[in-house]
Design an enzyme around this catalytic site. Structure first.
Site, PDB file in Angstrom:
ATOM      1  N   ASP A   5       0.817  -1.211   0.000  1.00  0.00           N
ATOM      2  CA  ASP A   5       0.000   0.000   0.000  1.00  0.00           C
ATOM      3  C   ASP A   5       0.857   1.271   0.000  1.00  0.00           C
ATOM      4  OD1 ASP A   5       1.014  -0.305   2.505  1.00  0.00           O
ATOM      5  OD2 ASP A   5      -0.861   0.070   3.575  1.00  0.00           O
TER       6      ASP A   5
ATOM      7  N   HIS B 222      22.411   3.678 -19.500  1.00  0.00           N
ATOM      8  CA  HIS B 222      21.560   4.070 -18.382  1.00  0.00           C
ATOM      9  C   HIS B 222      21.629   3.031 -17.259  1.00  0.00           C
ATOM     10  CE1 HIS B 222      18.867   7.278 -20.480  1.00  0.00           C
ATOM     11  NE2 HIS B 222      20.095   7.662 -20.289  1.00  0.00           N
TER      12      HIS B 222
ATOM     13  N   ASP C 117      26.172  10.139 -14.079  1.00  0.00           N
ATOM     14  CA  ASP C 117      25.163  10.917 -14.800  1.00  0.00           C
ATOM     15  C   ASP C 117      24.062  11.171 -13.781  1.00  0.00           C
ATOM     16  OD1 ASP C 117      23.115  11.890 -16.394  1.00  0.00           O
ATOM     17  OD2 ASP C 117      23.431  10.434 -18.005  1.00  0.00           O
TER      18      ASP C 117
ATOM     19  N   ASP D 174      20.848  17.871 -15.583  1.00  0.00           N
ATOM     20  CA  ASP D 174      21.196  16.573 -16.190  1.00  0.00           C
ATOM     21  C   ASP D 174      22.647  16.666 -16.640  1.00  0.00           C
ATOM     22  OD1 ASP D 174      21.372  14.169 -17.509  1.00  0.00           O
ATOM     23  OD2 ASP D 174      20.001  14.712 -19.137  1.00  0.00           O
TER      24      ASP D 174
ATOM     25  N   HIS E 258      24.366   6.829 -29.145  1.00  0.00           N
ATOM     26  CA  HIS E 258      23.294   7.829 -28.952  1.00  0.00           C
ATOM     27  C   HIS E 258      23.648   9.174 -29.574  1.00  0.00           C
ATOM     28  CE1 HIS E 258      25.510   9.928 -25.738  1.00  0.00           C
ATOM     29  NE2 HIS E 258      25.813   8.746 -25.253  1.00  0.00           N
TER      30      HIS E 258
ATOM     31  N   HIS F  29      19.426  16.536 -25.893  1.00  0.00           N
ATOM     32  CA  HIS F  29      17.958  16.640 -25.876  1.00  0.00           C
ATOM     33  C   HIS F  29      17.562  17.924 -25.188  1.00  0.00           C
ATOM     34  CE1 HIS F  29      18.282  15.399 -21.624  1.00  0.00           C
ATOM     35  NE2 HIS F  29      19.166  14.518 -22.052  1.00  0.00           N
TER      36      HIS F  29
ATOM     37  N   HIS G 203      14.116  14.506 -20.220  1.00  0.00           N
ATOM     38  CA  HIS G 203      14.027  14.507 -21.685  1.00  0.00           C
ATOM     39  C   HIS G 203      12.803  15.362 -21.966  1.00  0.00           C
ATOM     40  CE1 HIS G 203      16.371  10.457 -21.972  1.00  0.00           C
ATOM     41  NE2 HIS G 203      17.106  11.463 -21.586  1.00  0.00           N
TER      42      HIS G 203
ATOM     43  N   GLU H  73      25.826  16.071 -24.769  1.00  0.00           N
ATOM     44  CA  GLU H  73      26.334  14.900 -24.043  1.00  0.00           C
ATOM     45  C   GLU H  73      26.930  13.837 -24.960  1.00  0.00           C
ATOM     46  OE1 GLU H  73      23.286  12.325 -22.304  1.00  0.00           O
ATOM     47  OE2 GLU H  73      21.803  13.848 -22.798  1.00  0.00           O
TER      48      GLU H  73
ATOM     49  N   TYR I 148      31.901   4.724 -26.084  1.00  0.00           N
ATOM     50  CA  TYR I 148      31.875   3.548 -25.211  1.00  0.00           C
ATOM     51  C   TYR I 148      32.549   2.363 -25.894  1.00  0.00           C
ATOM     52  CZ  TYR I 148      28.136   6.666 -23.725  1.00  0.00           C
ATOM     53  OH  TYR I 148      27.418   7.788 -23.378  1.00  0.00           O
TER      54      TYR I 148
ATOM     55  N   ARG J 200      31.285   9.686 -21.042  1.00  0.00           N
ATOM     56  CA  ARG J 200      30.266  10.651 -21.493  1.00  0.00           C
ATOM     57  C   ARG J 200      30.529  11.947 -20.742  1.00  0.00           C
ATOM     58  NH1 ARG J 200      26.085   7.710 -21.031  1.00  0.00           N
ATOM     59  NH2 ARG J 200      25.112   8.317 -19.071  1.00  0.00           N
TER      60      ARG J 200
ATOM     61  N   GLU K 267      28.530  15.508 -20.173  1.00  0.00           N
ATOM     62  CA  GLU K 267      27.225  16.137 -20.443  1.00  0.00           C
ATOM     63  C   GLU K 267      27.104  17.471 -19.730  1.00  0.00           C
ATOM     64  OE1 GLU K 267      23.816  13.925 -18.919  1.00  0.00           O
ATOM     65  OE2 GLU K 267      22.533  14.892 -20.421  1.00  0.00           O
TER      66      GLU K 267
HETATM   67  N1  GLY Z   1      20.352  10.881 -17.826  1.00  0.00           N
HETATM   68  C1  GLY Z   1      19.654  10.749 -19.031  1.00  0.00           C
HETATM   69  C2  GLY Z   1      20.291  11.490 -20.118  1.00  0.00           C
HETATM   70  O1  GLY Z   1      21.398  11.940 -20.000  1.00  0.00           O
HETATM   71  O2  GLY Z   1      19.698  11.725 -21.116  1.00  0.00           O
HETATM   72 MN    MN Z   2      22.274  12.578 -18.273  1.00  0.00          MN
HETATM   73 MN    MN Z   3      20.835  13.891 -20.881  1.00  0.00          MN
END
Ligand code: GLY
Ligand code: MN
Ligand code: MN
Length: 442
Positions: free
Chosen positions: A33, A237, A254, A265, A345, A349, A356, A379, A383, A400, A402
């Site tokens: 619950d 992720h 991240d 982010d 990727h 974004h 996002h 970003e 890899y 990465r 970002e």
């Molecule tokens: N943490 C998700 C991204 O970097 O888009």
């Molecule tokens: Mn991120």
């Molecule tokens: Mn991001």
């Protein structure tokens, strides 16, 4: 509240005689619950500034009396003893600057009158399955009634082209909010650089980041922090965060703080030892060059997903060729796709109330140019999967970097500029942290 009213007024001006319905986010059971931490629906919050569940905003700009109506949970002494204070119906209209407030239980009874006389209902299918069904019932009933009355149709329209377009271009208040979120996000990352030590598990480093976010006033993380060590850096992720970080490994963090619903982010990657190995630095510097070049290109009129993405991608492809991880020339690699396992990727974004964020990336079939007031992430990532058939020295290195970038009239401002990302600067920052006697829990 003036900011939220301004947004409602701007939205209503664009929908003419239509009516719009925005429900709060549903509460979701986590186990038995117990619920997941509650997070308001971003569209609903954007238009109300109201964070309580079980609420609905109805905008009816052509209604003679009540153009802005909120339905909320009534005060309830018994429930409030358990859950804390509610705004309640009596206080809601004044507190939220709307024309009328009613208990949520009256929605079904009052909605037909609010819809009356409108051919179009803007509804974005938010609010969960139960609420979607509820609105569909209303629309069906209204259509039946209208047919009998020889009246017009009732169309359901998508509010995104109007509302999400508004959310894409940040106001001065939005930009101030984004700055706060990014500033706290940077503080969490900086603390991790300073206080992480060899021997730690991923979750211990995560605890540093999340502690700083929370202690600096973030209401939440923008998303569960990704703290990946060693081979785990090559999962995009990764959120398990359970492993011990190998002594010679990179850590990829991240993580972002959510402040007043604005999301940071940010990603940084650094060696747990405090010193990049030659291979780690070689990969790192390629990604850093792509990150810097992409940020430099951000300005109004430049297309995000072609010009900027492609520039970052080309730098990383050339880097892969230099490291002999793929065979050149770059054009042949890009054409044949040999880079794809390393670059899974795109470059970034939109960022805002959602990590996002909403907003249209294409317009009339083409990628859309950046405009002043947009906030985007930059970003790039590279890899080297540990299972790829490549030079073993590079296996398991994922990087990465970002940043969160505001597009301005003249170009751009990197909101996360203060957080170290040059490899030497990161090493100096880590070294200073290791020498410092200052406790994290000051
Ligand atoms: N943490 C998700 C991204 O970097 O888009
Ligand atoms: Mn991120
Ligand atoms: Mn991001």
């Amino acid at each position: 509240m003036t900011e939220f009213k301004k947004r409602r007024d701007a939205f209503m001006e664009k929908i003419g005689d239509a009516v719009a319905v925005f429900p709060s986010a549903p509460q979701v059971i986590r186990s038995n619950d117990g619920h997941y931490p509650y997070r308001q629906d971003s569209d609903f919050y954007y238009l109300t500034g109201f964070a309580e569940p079980e609420s609905v905003l109805v905008l009816a700009p052509s209604h003679p009396q009540t153009k802005t109506v909120i339905f909320v949970r009534p005060r309830d002494r018994d429930r409030e003893i358990w859950e804390g204070k509610r705004l309640g119906v009596e206080a809601a209209a004044a507190a939220l600057s709307v024309d009328a407030a009613y208990p949520l239980a009256e929605l079904d009874e009052r909605l037909p009158a609010l819809l009356d006389g409108s051919d179009n209902l803007y509804y974005g299918m938010n609010g969960g399955h139960e609420f979607i069904r509820r609105i569909i019932r209303h629309v069906k009933q209204a259509r039946i009634t209208r047919r009998r009355a020889d009246n017009a149709a009732l169309n359901i329209l998508d509010p995104s082209p109007i509302l999400h377009e508004m959310r894409t271009i940040k106001s001065a208040a939005d930009i101030a909010g984004m700055r706060r979120a990014v500033e706290i996000s940077c503080a969490g990352h900086l603390a991790a650089m300073r206080y992480a030590r060899p021997g730690m598990h991923e979750y211990e480093v995560q605890a540093i980041v999340d502690y700083v976010f929370a202690s600096r006033g973030a209401e939440s993380n923008s998303y569960p922090s990704i703290v990946a060590g060693g081979n785990n850096t090559t999962y995009l992720h990764y959120t398990a965060n359970r492993d011990r970080i190998p002594d010679d490994a990179l850590v990829l963090i991240d993580a972002g703080a959510e402040v007043d619903f604005y999301n940071g982010d940010i990603t940084r990657t650094w060696p747990i030892s405090g010193k990049f190995s030659a291979e780690q630095r070689a990969v790192y510097d390629i990604v850093l060059a792509a990150n810097r070049a992409a940020i430099e290109l951000c300005k109004p009129g430049v297309t995000f997903n072609t010009t900027i993405n492609d520039a970052a991608q080309r730098i990383m492809v050339e880097g892969l060729i230099d490291l002999k991880l793929v065979k050149g020339p770059a054009d042949a690699v890009l054409e044949g796709g040999a880079h794809r396992p390393f670059l899974p990727h795109r470059v970034g974004h939109f960022l805002g109330y959602d990590t996002h964020d909403v907003g249209f990336y294409r317009q009339k079939g083409d990628w859309r140019p950046l405009a002043a007031g947009m906030v985007v992430t930059i970003e790039p990532g590279l890899y080297v999967g540990y299972d790829l058939d490549v030079d073993p020295r590079f296996k398991g290195i994922g990087v990465r970097i970002e940043d969160d970038v505001l597009v301005t009239e003249r170009g751009r401002e990197n909101l996360s500029e203060e957080l170290p990302k040059d490899a030497d600067e990161i090493e100096r920052t880590m070294e200073a942290g290791r020498r410092s006697k200052e406790p994290l829990l000051a």
